[in-house]
Design a protein around this motif. Sequence first.
Motif, PDB file in Angstrom:
ATOM      1  N   UNK A 117       0.977  -1.242  -0.368  1.00 26.39           N
ATOM      2  CA  UNK A 117      -0.224  -0.297   0.331  1.00 26.39           C
ATOM      3  C   UNK A 117       0.615   1.075  -0.056  1.00 26.39           C
ATOM      4  N   UNK A 118       2.147   1.395   0.590  1.00 26.20           N
ATOM      5  CA  UNK A 118       3.203   2.234   0.468  1.00 26.20           C
ATOM      6  C   UNK A 118       3.621   2.888  -0.373  1.00 26.20           C
ATOM      7  N   UNK A 119       3.208   1.634  -1.908  1.00 31.77           N
ATOM      8  CA  UNK A 119       4.630   1.679  -3.381  1.00 31.77           C
ATOM      9  C   UNK A 119       3.618   2.074  -4.198  1.00 31.77           C
ATOM     10  N   UNK A 120       3.671   3.470  -4.763  1.00 33.73           N
ATOM     11  CA  UNK A 120       2.914   3.426  -5.738  1.00 33.73           C
ATOM     12  C   UNK A 120       2.371   2.098  -7.063  1.00 33.73           C
ATOM     13  N   UNK A 121       2.403   2.371  -8.087  1.00 32.15           N
ATOM     14  CA  UNK A 121       1.927   1.439  -8.908  1.00 32.15           C
ATOM     15  C   UNK A 121       3.034   0.231  -9.987  1.00 32.15           C
ATOM     16  N   UNK A 122       4.218   1.923 -10.044  1.00 34.68           N
ATOM     17  CA  UNK A 122       5.540   1.239 -10.419  1.00 34.68           C
ATOM     18  C   UNK A 122       6.450   1.125  -9.119  1.00 34.68           C
ATOM     19  N   UNK A 123       6.400   1.161  -8.895  1.00 41.00           N
ATOM     20  CA  UNK A 123       7.343   0.541  -7.421  1.00 41.00           C
ATOM     21  C   UNK A 123       7.011   0.020  -7.460  1.00 41.00           C
ATOM     22  N   UNK A 124       5.404  -1.137  -7.068  1.00 43.68           N
ATOM     23  CA  UNK A 124       5.032  -2.057  -6.443  1.00 43.68           C
ATOM     24  C   UNK A 124       5.653  -2.999  -7.421  1.00 43.68           C
ATOM     25  N   UNK A 125       5.882  -2.782  -9.220  1.00 38.02           N
ATOM     26  CA  UNK A 125       6.363  -3.329 -10.299  1.00 38.02           C
ATOM     27  C   UNK A 125       7.651  -3.692 -10.034  1.00 38.02           C
ATOM     28  N   UNK A 126       8.539  -2.653  -9.711  1.00 39.71           N
ATOM     29  CA  UNK A 126      10.163  -3.017 -10.408  1.00 39.71           C
ATOM     30  C   UNK A 126      10.485  -3.819  -8.645  1.00 39.71           C
ATOM     31  N   UNK A 127       9.794  -4.015  -7.660  1.00 35.68           N
ATOM     32  CA  UNK A 127      10.158  -4.502  -6.530  1.00 35.68           C
ATOM     33  C   UNK A 127      11.493  -5.431  -6.408  1.00 35.68           C
ATOM     34  N   UNK A 128      10.552  -6.449  -6.834  1.00 37.46           N
ATOM     35  CA  UNK A 128      10.984  -7.977  -7.222  1.00 37.46           C
ATOM     36  C   UNK A 128      12.725  -8.357  -8.512  1.00 37.46           C
ATOM     37  N   UNK A 129      12.674  -7.272  -9.823  1.00 37.10           N
ATOM     38  CA  UNK A 129      13.112  -7.427 -10.096  1.00 37.10           C
ATOM     39  C   UNK A 129      14.312  -6.796  -9.619  1.00 37.10           C
TER      40      UNK A 129
END
Length: 267
Positions: A117-129
């Motif tokens: 919830x504390x990350x933007x859509x883009x930040x959610x996506x880049x977290x694992x890569x």
Amino acid sequence: MSITVPLDPAAAAATRSLVEIRRVRKSFGAHQVLRDVSLAVPEGTVTVLLGPSGSGKSTLLRCINHLETIDGGRIIVDGELIGYRQAGHNIHEMTPKQIARQRRSIGMVFQRFNLFPHLTALENIIEAPIGVGGMPRAQAKARARELLDRVGLAQFAGHYPAQLSGGQQQRVAIARALAMDPKLMLFDEPTSALDPELVGDVLDVMRELAKEGMTMIVVTHEIGFARGVADQVVFMDGGVVVEAGRPEDVLDRPQRQRTRNFLESVR
């Protein structure tokens, strides 16, 4: 009881199985959830798991990427035993690091999105890569923007989950799973938590993935999706595969009374 049904003889001969489930058993305490389940999923195909609540569908899905351990049998993805290593006649559970490595190639989309919830859509996506795959941040961001565009959300890169509808959150979750370039995608009732008017957008993304040849295993009650997209429909009840085959066979000409009763209840 175990049933393994190929799509058809020609397809079975031409397509290798990406996923092989062999006599898998799973219990929670005294309750046996999976009873000798066997199933083959050819590469580049869509398998839909249908069945009433408590039939073992979601548990089977979670066993495929070792979110749940199994009590017996084998699960093999792309020729690799999942969650365990074999030493002679014995098998031993892998270390958390080894299991995490295997999960990198298996994307999973959950019923409740599970976005940070504390990350933007883009930040959610880049977290694992970045954190798991070691991808440079600039490359991860570029890839994330491509994926957001792919799921129709290019303009929402900077939005937080609370600013998105349920359908938009689920599409971000799909983009997040795709960011690791998985060879297999698992969907656990991806539309069941959505308002009816939001379901279509998520199913459209999944249809596009199917057209692109992504191997997918989908737990759903969306009979229309199963009929139009699945290569194989599997009906489970009581922890066993009751019936499996092509959509037109299982959905239109079911052989088992349990299958017929279920289909009547959801139509």
